[in-house]
Design an enzyme around this catalytic site. Structure first.
Site, PDB file in Angstrom:
ATOM      1  N   GLY A  11       0.840  -1.207   0.000  1.00  0.00           N
ATOM      2  CA  GLY A  11       0.000   0.000   0.000  1.00  0.00           C
ATOM      3  C   GLY A  11       0.868   1.247   0.000  1.00  0.00           C
ATOM      4  N   ARG A  72       0.312  -4.453  -5.406  1.00  0.00           N
ATOM      5  CA  ARG A  72       0.261  -5.719  -4.671  1.00  0.00           C
ATOM      6  C   ARG A  72       0.387  -6.774  -5.766  1.00  0.00           C
ATOM      7  NH1 ARG A  72      -1.166  -4.095   0.535  1.00  0.00           N
ATOM      8  NH2 ARG A  72      -2.533  -2.292   0.611  1.00  0.00           N
ATOM      9  N   ASP A 103       4.922  -5.233   5.922  1.00  0.00           N
ATOM     10  CA  ASP A 103       5.302  -6.612   6.283  1.00  0.00           C
ATOM     11  C   ASP A 103       5.239  -7.576   5.100  1.00  0.00           C
ATOM     12  OD1 ASP A 103       2.504  -6.352   6.360  1.00  0.00           O
ATOM     13  OD2 ASP A 103       2.290  -8.030   7.743  1.00  0.00           O
ATOM     14  N   THR A 126       4.555   1.871   5.700  1.00  0.00           N
ATOM     15  CA  THR A 126       3.149   1.448   5.744  1.00  0.00           C
ATOM     16  C   THR A 126       2.427   2.334   6.746  1.00  0.00           C
ATOM     17  OG1 THR A 126       1.661  -0.296   6.528  1.00  0.00           O
ATOM     18  CG2 THR A 126       3.892  -0.419   7.340  1.00  0.00           C
ATOM     19  N   ASP A 128       0.233   1.384   8.635  1.00  0.00           N
ATOM     20  CA  ASP A 128      -0.269   0.546   9.738  1.00  0.00           C
ATOM     21  C   ASP A 128       0.586   0.549  11.011  1.00  0.00           C
ATOM     22  OD1 ASP A 128      -2.378  -0.172   8.161  1.00  0.00           O
ATOM     23  OD2 ASP A 128      -1.451  -2.031   7.454  1.00  0.00           O
ATOM     24  N   ASP A 130       2.707  -1.582  11.933  1.00  0.00           N
ATOM     25  CA  ASP A 130       2.598  -2.915  12.528  1.00  0.00           C
ATOM     26  C   ASP A 130       3.854  -3.763  12.348  1.00  0.00           C
ATOM     27  OD1 ASP A 130       2.314  -3.099   9.805  1.00  0.00           O
ATOM     28  OD2 ASP A 130       0.667  -4.532   9.835  1.00  0.00           O
ATOM     29  N   ARG A 172      -6.239  -3.503   8.905  1.00  0.00           N
ATOM     30  CA  ARG A 172      -6.826  -4.829   8.635  1.00  0.00           C
ATOM     31  C   ARG A 172      -6.495  -5.825   9.740  1.00  0.00           C
ATOM     32  NH1 ARG A 172      -4.488  -6.148   2.940  1.00  0.00           N
ATOM     33  NH2 ARG A 172      -2.909  -4.838   3.863  1.00  0.00           N
TER      34      ARG A 172
HETATM   35  P1  ATP Z   1       0.752  -2.527   3.579  1.00  0.00           P
HETATM   36  O1  ATP Z   1       1.158  -2.652   5.021  1.00  0.00           O
HETATM   37  O2  ATP Z   1       0.574  -1.138   3.151  1.00  0.00           O
HETATM   38  O3  ATP Z   1      -0.383  -3.441   3.217  1.00  0.00           O
HETATM   39  P2  ATP Z   1       2.563  -4.522   2.551  1.00  0.00           P
HETATM   40  O4  ATP Z   1       3.956  -4.464   2.087  1.00  0.00           O
HETATM   41  O5  ATP Z   1       2.291  -5.342   3.783  1.00  0.00           O
HETATM   42  O6  ATP Z   1       2.053  -3.029   2.718  1.00  0.00           O
HETATM   43  P3  ATP Z   1       1.260  -6.516   0.887  1.00  0.00           P
HETATM   44  O7  ATP Z   1       0.305  -6.354  -0.235  1.00  0.00           O
HETATM   45  O8  ATP Z   1       0.887  -7.369   2.031  1.00  0.00           O
HETATM   46  O9  ATP Z   1       1.614  -5.021   1.364  1.00  0.00           O
HETATM   47  O10 ATP Z   1       2.640  -7.063   0.296  1.00  0.00           O
HETATM   48  C1  ATP Z   1       3.244  -6.433  -0.818  1.00  0.00           C
HETATM   49  C2  ATP Z   1       3.637  -7.459  -1.826  1.00  0.00           C
HETATM   50  O11 ATP Z   1       4.679  -8.283  -1.278  1.00  0.00           O
HETATM   51  C3  ATP Z   1       2.548  -8.449  -2.207  1.00  0.00           C
HETATM   52  O12 ATP Z   1       1.668  -7.907  -3.151  1.00  0.00           O
HETATM   53  C4  ATP Z   1       3.364  -9.594  -2.778  1.00  0.00           C
HETATM   54  O13 ATP Z   1       3.766  -9.323  -4.098  1.00  0.00           O
HETATM   55  C5  ATP Z   1       4.604  -9.581  -1.873  1.00  0.00           C
HETATM   56  N1  ATP Z   1       4.473 -10.626  -0.849  1.00  0.00           N
HETATM   57  C6  ATP Z   1       3.760 -10.579   0.298  1.00  0.00           C
HETATM   58  N2  ATP Z   1       3.858 -11.743   0.977  1.00  0.00           N
HETATM   59  C7  ATP Z   1       4.643 -12.554   0.219  1.00  0.00           C
HETATM   60  C8  ATP Z   1       5.128 -13.881   0.348  1.00  0.00           C
HETATM   61  N3  ATP Z   1       4.837 -14.632   1.410  1.00  0.00           N
HETATM   62  N4  ATP Z   1       5.900 -14.376  -0.649  1.00  0.00           N
HETATM   63  C9  ATP Z   1       6.222 -13.633  -1.721  1.00  0.00           C
HETATM   64  N5  ATP Z   1       5.802 -12.364  -1.894  1.00  0.00           N
HETATM   65  C10 ATP Z   1       5.032 -11.829  -0.959  1.00  0.00           C
END
Ligand code: ATP
Length: 322
Positions: A11, A72, A103, A126, A128, A130, A172
């Site tokens: 995000g 994502r 994360d 992020t 969040d 978190d 979330r």
């Molecule tokens: P936010 O906290 O804003 O949601 P985020 O980095 O946690 O940010 P996610 O959509 O959860 O956002 O993760 C970003 C991208 O990282 C995912 O769209 C995916 O491409 C990759 N990703 C997340 N988890 C995995 C995983 N276990 N293995 C491989 N790629 C992953």
């Protein structure tokens, strides 16, 4: 090390641009070439990139969102996607990678590091907040300030009409945006996934609300297991049909906007230090700020879910909102 890559992932959050600017300018200062990939992991898979210069990051410190764009990426969750990304990074001669994300992005980094042996440094980006190993993630301060400003405005209407407003904020899996914004906006109740007896506590409070006909604000984190602001609104209505209840979902305004001063400074600090970390041999760690000091946390630890809120803050809001 001569050439590094950078992505913004997951995000978007206000301050990502400030962090990107700091990474690019610090890298150039240390004679590194910086390749920016568009739309997070998608850009690495699709080889969509550009060389970032000092001028490419001019005039962005004050802008929310990310000029590199973000995504994502479902493809990056697959073995094929990760292998393609690793192959593209190798072909471009990328010797280090900076990832600004949350994360999920760092879980992706753990998987990527199994396919390519280059150091990866994460900047916690992020709204969040978190992640384990940092007091503030990039975007959190701006998001909570946006929420507080919105709740202050809603409070004007709530007071004028003696209404109960149930306001849903982002989070979330975590109630950290809800907690701080509830404290700062003087909310009367807080409903978050980390507190298991918050609905019981709300029902107890409602009894007292009956005798005082004035505005009430209930802040609900979207990920609360009870089911969100509309469900909480229905519950209050059931117990107190005489109340005039409104539900507001703040939604995506929480992600946007100009980063606060604190955000810009912290994002710059983290970005600046991410290059120093790469040059001094750090790898597969998230940069953070704890008690005003720069910290490094292995990705595996940084992504561990925080399921407890600061007990002092929780106790304080219980007392102050009574
Ligand atoms: P936010 O906290 O804003 O949601 P985020 O980095 O946690 O940010 P996610 O959509 O959860 O956002 O993760 C970003 C991208 O990282 C995912 O769209 C995916 O491409 C990759 N990703 C997340 N988890 C995995 C995983 N276990 N293995 C491989 N790629 C992953």
């Amino acid at each position: 090390m001569k050439k590094i890559g950078i992505i913004t992932s997951g995000g978007d959050s206000p301050g990502m641009n400030a962090c990107l600017r700091a990474v690019v300018r610090t890298a150039i200062h240390y004679n590194l070439e910086v390749v920016g990939f568009y739309r997070g992991y998608e850009g690495i898979i699709d080889n969509k990139h550009c060389v970032l210069t000092t001028t490419s990051v001019s005039g962005i410190i004050q802008r929310g969102g990310t000029i590199l764009k973000t995504a994502r990426s479902e493809r990056f969750r697959t073995k094929d996607g990760i292998k393609t990304a690793a192959k593209n990074l190798k072909a471009l001669g990328i010797e280090g990678l900076v990832i600004i994300g949350g994360d999920g992005s760092f879980r992706g980094a753990i998987e990527l590091s199994k396919e390519i042996n280059i150091p990866i440094i994460g900047c916690a980006g992020t709204i969040d907040n978190d992640l384990v190993g940092t007091d503030f993630t990039i975007g959190y301060d701006t998001a909570i300030n946006t929420v507080v400003e919105a709740v202050d405005k809603i409070r004007d209407t709530a007071e004028s009409h003696d209404r109960v407003f149930v306001i849903e904020v982002m989070g979330r899996d975590a109630g950290l945006i809800a907690l701080r914004s509830a404290i700062a906006s003087g909310a009367e109740a807080l409903i978050v996934p980390e507190l298991k007896n918050d609905i019981e506590s709300l029902l107890k409070k409602i009894k007292n609300w009956r005798s005082s006909k004035s505005s009430k604000i209930v802040i609900v984190a979207e990920g609360d297991e009870f089911g969100g602001a509309y469900k909480v609104g229905d519950l209050i209505k059931k117990h107190c049909p005489e109340f005039d209840i409104r539900v507001t979902i703040l939604g995506h305004i929480q992600r946007g906007g100009n980063p606060t001063c604190m955000e810009r400074v912290n994002a710059s600090l983290v970005g600046f230090n991410s290059i120093k970390a790469l040059l001094s041999g750090h790898k597969n760690e998230m940069m953070g700020i704890v008690d005003k000091k720069i910290t490094y946390t292995p990705f595996e630890k940084a992504v561990k879910h925080i399921d407890k809120l600061n007990e002092d803050l929780v106790q304080m809001i219980e007392i102050l909102s009574s």
